[in-house]
Design a protein around this motif. Sequence first.
Motif, PDB file in Angstrom:
ATOM      1  N   THR A  13       0.885  -1.195   0.043  1.00 26.22           N
ATOM      2  CA  THR A  13      -0.028  -0.042  -0.116  1.00 26.22           C
ATOM      3  C   THR A  13       0.961   1.348   0.022  1.00 26.22           C
ATOM      4  OG1 THR A  13      -1.594  -1.136   1.379  1.00 26.22           O
ATOM      5  CG2 THR A  13      -1.870   1.194   1.125  1.00 26.22           C
ATOM      6  N   TRP A  14       0.610   2.206  -0.745  1.00 28.57           N
ATOM      7  CA  TRP A  14       1.200   3.227  -0.723  1.00 28.57           C
ATOM      8  C   TRP A  14       0.040   4.574  -0.492  1.00 28.57           C
ATOM      9  CZ3 TRP A  14       6.264   4.301  -2.823  1.00 28.57           C
ATOM     10  CH2 TRP A  14       7.005   2.994  -3.500  1.00 28.57           C
ATOM     11  N   LEU A  15       0.643   5.309   0.340  1.00 29.01           N
ATOM     12  CA  LEU A  15      -0.047   6.440   0.796  1.00 29.01           C
ATOM     13  C   LEU A  15       0.529   8.055   0.778  1.00 29.01           C
ATOM     14  CD1 LEU A  15      -1.852   4.852   4.273  1.00 29.01           C
ATOM     15  CD2 LEU A  15      -2.829   5.037   2.045  1.00 29.01           C
ATOM     16  N   GLY A  16      -0.076   8.907   0.257  1.00 27.07           N
ATOM     17  CA  GLY A  16       0.504  10.233   0.417  1.00 27.07           C
ATOM     18  C   GLY A  16       1.093  10.297  -1.032  1.00 27.07           C
ATOM     19  N   THR A  74       4.026  10.516  -3.274  1.00 29.06           N
ATOM     20  CA  THR A  74       5.473  10.006  -3.531  1.00 29.06           C
ATOM     21  C   THR A  74       6.496  11.071  -3.793  1.00 29.06           C
ATOM     22  OG1 THR A  74       4.538   7.859  -4.202  1.00 29.06           O
ATOM     23  CG2 THR A  74       6.701   8.169  -4.804  1.00 29.06           C
ATOM     24  N   CYS A 130       3.172  -1.199   4.178  1.00 26.44           N
ATOM     25  CA  CYS A 130       2.585   0.212   4.021  1.00 26.44           C
ATOM     26  C   CYS A 130       3.673   1.481   3.851  1.00 26.44           C
ATOM     27  CB  CYS A 130       1.512   0.713   5.124  1.00 26.44           C
ATOM     28  SG  CYS A 130       1.014   2.151   4.769  1.00 26.44           S
ATOM     29  N   HIS A 173       3.971   5.336   3.647  1.00 34.57           N
ATOM     30  CA  HIS A 173       3.026   6.527   3.971  1.00 34.57           C
ATOM     31  C   HIS A 173       4.095   7.802   3.955  1.00 34.57           C
ATOM     32  CE1 HIS A 173      -0.349   8.545   6.277  1.00 34.57           C
ATOM     33  NE2 HIS A 173      -0.115   9.201   5.316  1.00 34.57           N
ATOM     34  N   TYR A 174       3.841   8.733   2.785  1.00 36.77           N
ATOM     35  CA  TYR A 174       4.674   9.660   2.737  1.00 36.77           C
ATOM     36  C   TYR A 174       3.663  10.835   3.383  1.00 36.77           C
ATOM     37  CZ  TYR A 174       7.487   7.574  -0.886  1.00 36.77           C
ATOM     38  OH  TYR A 174       8.415   6.570  -1.324  1.00 36.77           O
ATOM     39  N   HIS A 175       4.581  11.489   4.611  1.00 38.68           N
ATOM     40  CA  HIS A 175       3.871  12.780   4.975  1.00 38.68           C
ATOM     41  C   HIS A 175       4.814  14.018   4.456  1.00 38.68           C
ATOM     42  CE1 HIS A 175       1.921  10.157   8.025  1.00 38.68           C
ATOM     43  NE2 HIS A 175       3.130   9.385   8.020  1.00 38.68           N
ATOM     44  N   THR A 208       6.911   6.785   6.576  1.00 40.07           N
ATOM     45  CA  THR A 208       6.391   5.695   7.606  1.00 40.07           C
ATOM     46  C   THR A 208       6.314   4.564   6.855  1.00 40.07           C
ATOM     47  OG1 THR A 208       5.305   7.483   9.268  1.00 40.07           O
ATOM     48  CG2 THR A 208       5.021   5.132   9.395  1.00 40.07           C
TER      49      THR A 208
END
Length: 409
Positions: free
Chosen positions: A287-290, A292, A326, A328-330, A335
């Motif tokens: 899973t990719w979030l945010g 990139t 996962c 997760h790019y903030h 993360t």
Amino acid sequence: MTVLNGWRRRGRAPSRTLDVLGVAVLCVLSVVAASVDPHEHEFVLRWSAVVLAGVGCSALLWRRRHPFGVLAVTIGCGVIFQMLGFRESPLVTSPVLASIYNVALRTDRRTAWTAAAVSAAVLVGADAVWTSNSWLDPDKAAMVAWTALPAAVGDGLRSRRAYVAAVEERAEHAERTREQEAQQRVAAERVRIARELHDIVAHHIALINAQAGVAVHLVDQRPEQILTALENIRDTSRSALDELRVTVGLLRQSDEPVALRDPMPGLAQVPALLASFERAGLAVSHTWLGITEPLEPAVDLAAYRIVQESLTNVRKHAGADHARLCLHYHCERLTITVEDDGCAGPHHPHPGAGHGLIGMRERATTIGGTLYAGPRPEGGFTVTAELPLRPGPAGNRRHENDDSRTACR
């Protein structure tokens, strides 16, 4: 120790001999100067001059232990010289000048000039009291100048010695610091190389072991698929050799021509990494979030190695056939979370265990991030890494306590 003490005694003996010779020469010069009458052009030896010169010069033998006491004795002899009517001469008062020089050499500047001023005041004052000469007599001005000269020379020599000692101390400190820094750099480089080799070898050996197990199973169940399993083993071992070649290539000397090398792995190689785990029997949902963002090379490599080592631990220790990844790019950090639903019960650590988690923590801390590894409340295991998008200084990081299973990883 006996040899050292003997050397010290032999070293002190010539010093005492030179002191005695110097005092004897100074005493002779003082007696001769006091016995010469420049106006009558006569040489009259007076025993009072011999006694005073002997006392004043002999006191100089104790100048190292009692500099102020020796100065007081020589000033007293100088005053008596003037009371007895001996002529004013730097040689007559040479013990006083030597004592002033000794005080300037062994004390600070203020003390040295205070001693010179007191000596000049006492000698000039005694001359003014016991003779009828004016206070502005040239001999008195000469006496002031002669008492100031040894103070200036002694203070300058003392300052020079202090400067040389400070320079030598700084040089020794710099040398010790350079040696310590070199040792620290060597130790850090050894840890870095060990970490890279562990991540490469442990990951690929784990996959080869799993694929070999699959091949053994396929021999009896599906012999037509044995060739595919062997090809997977071949590809994994080739990948391990390629990564080892890249790592060893980084150890080339800087003055050697730089050979073309493959880039170090990063998150761009995660799909290929997940495919290799899938061939070994571990399915990973990704899973990719945010949004990139491109990462700095150090962060990109650390993130890849953390994902690689976490999934390798799942394959080796969890007993699970599925894991979740996962990314997760903030705004300022990335993360990474790797979870599995395998057994989180106690494992018996074997010798050499625990290097994987240590390496992951070191990678995260080196670029200013943190890493947590521990069991999940609902079962299974989780690894969570917080990495900055731009590497920063390593600060004080809080390390969570891991259970016995963590020690096995």
